[in-house]
Design a protein around this motif. Structure first.
Motif, PDB file in Angstrom:
ATOM      1  N   HIS A  93      92.111   8.963  37.653  1.00 54.75           N
ATOM      2  CA  HIS A  93      92.954   7.736  37.374  1.00 54.75           C
ATOM      3  C   HIS A  93      92.261   6.747  36.425  1.00 54.75           C
ATOM      4  O   HIS A  93      91.244   6.210  36.717  1.00 54.75           O
ATOM      5  CB  HIS A  93      93.284   6.730  38.657  1.00 54.75           C
ATOM      6  N   ASP A  94      93.101   6.207  35.521  1.00 57.54           N
ATOM      7  CA  ASP A  94      92.518   5.164  34.592  1.00 57.54           C
ATOM      8  C   ASP A  94      92.895   3.784  35.520  1.00 57.54           C
ATOM      9  O   ASP A  94      93.667   3.672  36.276  1.00 57.54           O
ATOM     10  CB  ASP A  94      93.391   4.947  33.221  1.00 57.54           C
ATOM     11  N   ILE A  95      91.796   2.947  35.378  1.00 56.82           N
ATOM     12  CA  ILE A  95      91.918   1.567  35.946  1.00 56.82           C
ATOM     13  C   ILE A  95      92.124   0.467  34.838  1.00 56.82           C
ATOM     14  O   ILE A  95      91.308   0.385  34.010  1.00 56.82           O
ATOM     15  CB  ILE A  95      90.917   1.308  36.745  1.00 56.82           C
ATOM     16  N   VAL A 154      94.153  -4.357  30.295  1.00 57.13           N
ATOM     17  CA  VAL A 154      93.271  -3.618  29.522  1.00 57.13           C
ATOM     18  C   VAL A 154      92.336  -2.579  30.403  1.00 57.13           C
ATOM     19  O   VAL A 154      91.962  -2.851  31.327  1.00 57.13           O
ATOM     20  CB  VAL A 154      92.061  -4.671  29.062  1.00 57.13           C
ATOM     21  N   LYS A 155      92.362  -1.432  29.607  1.00 56.02           N
ATOM     22  CA  LYS A 155      91.645  -0.412  30.197  1.00 56.02           C
ATOM     23  C   LYS A 155      90.141  -0.754  30.515  1.00 56.02           C
ATOM     24  O   LYS A 155      89.436  -1.040  29.731  1.00 56.02           O
ATOM     25  CB  LYS A 155      91.473   0.881  29.704  1.00 56.02           C
ATOM     26  N   ALA A 156      89.380  -0.657  31.906  1.00 59.15           N
ATOM     27  CA  ALA A 156      88.213  -1.100  32.390  1.00 59.15           C
ATOM     28  C   ALA A 156      87.426   0.012  32.790  1.00 59.15           C
ATOM     29  O   ALA A 156      86.271  -0.183  33.005  1.00 59.15           O
ATOM     30  CB  ALA A 156      88.406  -2.449  33.291  1.00 59.15           C
ATOM     31  N   GLY A 157      88.059   1.059  33.265  1.00 50.99           N
ATOM     32  CA  GLY A 157      87.425   2.251  33.627  1.00 50.99           C
ATOM     33  C   GLY A 157      88.232   3.361  34.240  1.00 50.99           C
ATOM     34  O   GLY A 157      89.518   3.364  33.973  1.00 50.99           O
ATOM     35  N   PHE A 201      86.201   8.868  46.425  1.00 44.86           N
ATOM     36  CA  PHE A 201      85.985   8.407  45.232  1.00 44.86           C
ATOM     37  C   PHE A 201      84.577   8.862  44.396  1.00 44.86           C
ATOM     38  O   PHE A 201      83.565   8.591  45.195  1.00 44.86           O
ATOM     39  CB  PHE A 201      86.185   6.893  45.016  1.00 44.86           C
ATOM     40  N   PHE A 202      84.651   9.364  43.305  1.00 46.72           N
ATOM     41  CA  PHE A 202      83.471   9.620  42.626  1.00 46.72           C
ATOM     42  C   PHE A 202      83.561   9.580  40.970  1.00 46.72           C
ATOM     43  O   PHE A 202      84.660   9.426  40.610  1.00 46.72           O
ATOM     44  CB  PHE A 202      82.864  10.880  42.874  1.00 46.72           C
ATOM     45  N   SER A 203      82.506   9.526  40.413  1.00 48.57           N
ATOM     46  CA  SER A 203      82.704   9.642  38.835  1.00 48.57           C
ATOM     47  C   SER A 203      83.314   8.435  38.309  1.00 48.57           C
ATOM     48  O   SER A 203      84.339   8.859  37.503  1.00 48.57           O
ATOM     49  CB  SER A 203      83.083  10.969  38.524  1.00 48.57           C
ATOM     50  N   GLN A 204      82.697   7.278  38.653  1.00 45.20           N
ATOM     51  CA  GLN A 204      83.262   6.248  37.911  1.00 45.20           C
ATOM     52  C   GLN A 204      82.804   5.790  36.671  1.00 45.20           C
ATOM     53  O   GLN A 204      81.577   6.049  36.518  1.00 45.20           O
ATOM     54  CB  GLN A 204      83.475   5.000  38.871  1.00 45.20           C
ATOM     55  N   ASP A 205      83.609   5.581  35.635  1.00 48.75           N
ATOM     56  CA  ASP A 205      83.229   5.495  34.352  1.00 48.75           C
ATOM     57  C   ASP A 205      83.677   4.011  33.974  1.00 48.75           C
ATOM     58  O   ASP A 205      84.797   3.453  34.382  1.00 48.75           O
ATOM     59  CB  ASP A 205      83.644   6.244  33.284  1.00 48.75           C
ATOM     60  N   THR A 206      82.955   3.116  33.273  1.00 52.96           N
ATOM     61  CA  THR A 206      83.532   1.962  32.736  1.00 52.96           C
ATOM     62  C   THR A 206      83.723   1.730  31.299  1.00 52.96           C
ATOM     63  O   THR A 206      82.904   2.482  30.504  1.00 52.96           O
ATOM     64  CB  THR A 206      82.585   0.744  33.287  1.00 52.96           C
ATOM     65  N   THR A 207      84.549   0.843  30.765  1.00 53.08           N
ATOM     66  CA  THR A 207      84.675   0.569  29.363  1.00 53.08           C
ATOM     67  C   THR A 207      85.143  -0.743  29.243  1.00 53.08           C
ATOM     68  O   THR A 207      85.686  -1.587  30.181  1.00 53.08           O
ATOM     69  CB  THR A 207      85.751   1.745  28.887  1.00 53.08           C
ATOM     70  N   GLY A 208      85.453  -1.153  28.104  1.00 53.59           N
ATOM     71  CA  GLY A 208      86.136  -2.525  27.752  1.00 53.59           C
ATOM     72  C   GLY A 208      85.430  -3.574  28.551  1.00 53.59           C
ATOM     73  O   GLY A 208      84.235  -3.842  28.354  1.00 53.59           O
ATOM     74  N   PRO A 209      86.041  -4.514  29.347  1.00 56.23           N
ATOM     75  CA  PRO A 209      85.508  -5.613  29.911  1.00 56.23           C
ATOM     76  C   PRO A 209      84.270  -5.317  31.031  1.00 56.23           C
ATOM     77  O   PRO A 209      83.550  -6.045  31.311  1.00 56.23           O
ATOM     78  CB  PRO A 209      86.791  -6.297  30.666  1.00 56.23           C
ATOM     79  N   LEU A 210      84.276  -4.072  31.419  1.00 57.64           N
ATOM     80  CA  LEU A 210      83.246  -3.495  32.311  1.00 57.64           C
ATOM     81  C   LEU A 210      82.366  -2.677  31.485  1.00 57.64           C
ATOM     82  O   LEU A 210      81.564  -2.068  32.549  1.00 57.64           O
ATOM     83  CB  LEU A 210      84.006  -3.081  33.575  1.00 57.64           C
ATOM     84  N   ALA A 211      82.353  -2.680  30.492  1.00 56.60           N
ATOM     85  CA  ALA A 211      81.388  -1.599  29.818  1.00 56.60           C
ATOM     86  C   ALA A 211      79.979  -2.093  30.274  1.00 56.60           C
ATOM     87  O   ALA A 211      79.697  -3.202  30.094  1.00 56.60           O
ATOM     88  CB  ALA A 211      81.920  -1.783  28.347  1.00 56.60           C
TER      89      ALA A 211
END
Length: 207
Positions: A87-89, A94-97, A131-141
């Motif tokens: 799932h995208d968060i 804005v996509k953050a993870g 839950f596992f394999s969390q990735d971050t991007t954007g404001p949480l990069a």
């Protein structure tokens, strides 16, 4: 309310089928189901960081399997498993993870005596989401995102349509209570309320 809108019509259909009672499944029977389902989180997933960030969790499809054992006529214990959902968060749009999860669910189910062509069922049970394999991007990069595993209740309803001898096409819907506490760099920032509906179809074999 969304849960009732989906499950209530399925349960009502069961009552309409009582006119031609045919035994659904007998004690000692097993079923195995192979299908695909979409996990569709509710629209308002809560706020983080003291209300500064509105969270939104996206939908995702994955193959699923079920196994059910009938310990009494029409009464079964079902286990749901799947490949990992992803799932995208989004935060404030804005996509953050993103995250992956596995949602094994154990349900007690009652299969109504419907016609020889259509058999409805309802169920309730418990879910454990990993839950596992969390990735971050954007404001949480560059940050470390952590989502706690979740225990919650689950409800299930569906219809089995005969497509052959002891073979069924199943259309079903579930509601699952999934809430996860969120940490960023080890600091708690709030809780995301996912609480999805799970819709799908499967081929079911009875043994």
């Amino acid at each position: 309310m969304r849960t009732l809108k989906v499950i209530a019509p399925l349960a009502a259909t069961a009552a309409l089928l009582f006119a031609t009672p045919v035994l659904a499944q007998q004690a000692g029977d097993w079923t195995f189901g192979l299908g695909a389902h979409v996990v569709s989180p509710k629209s308002d997933n809560g706020s983080l960081a003291g209300g500064a960030l509105d969270a939104d969790v996206g939908d995702n499809w994955r193959p699923t399997i079920t196994g059910e054992y009938f310990f009494r006529d029409n009464w079964g214990i079902e286990v749901l498993a799947s490949l990992p959902f992803q799932h995208d968060i989004e935060l404030n749009g804005v996509k953050a993870g993103s995250t992956k999860h596995l949602p094994p669910t154990l349900s007690l189910q009652y299969h109504f005596n419907g016609s020889d062509k259509v058999k409805p069922f309802i169920g309730a049970g418990v879910n454990y989401t990993i839950f596992f394999s969390q990735d971050t991007t954007g404001p949480l990069a560059g940050t470390d995102l952590d989502l706690d595993n979740s225990w919650g209740l689950a409800a299930h309803a569906g219809l089995d349509f005969a497509v052959g001898e002891k073979k069924w096409l199943r259309l079903d819907a579930r509601w699952i209570d999934i809430d996860t506490d969120v940490k960023v760099n080890g600091t708690s920032v709030g809780t995301v309320n996912i609480d999805p509906m799970v819709y799908g179809a499967a081929f079911v074999w009875q043994f």
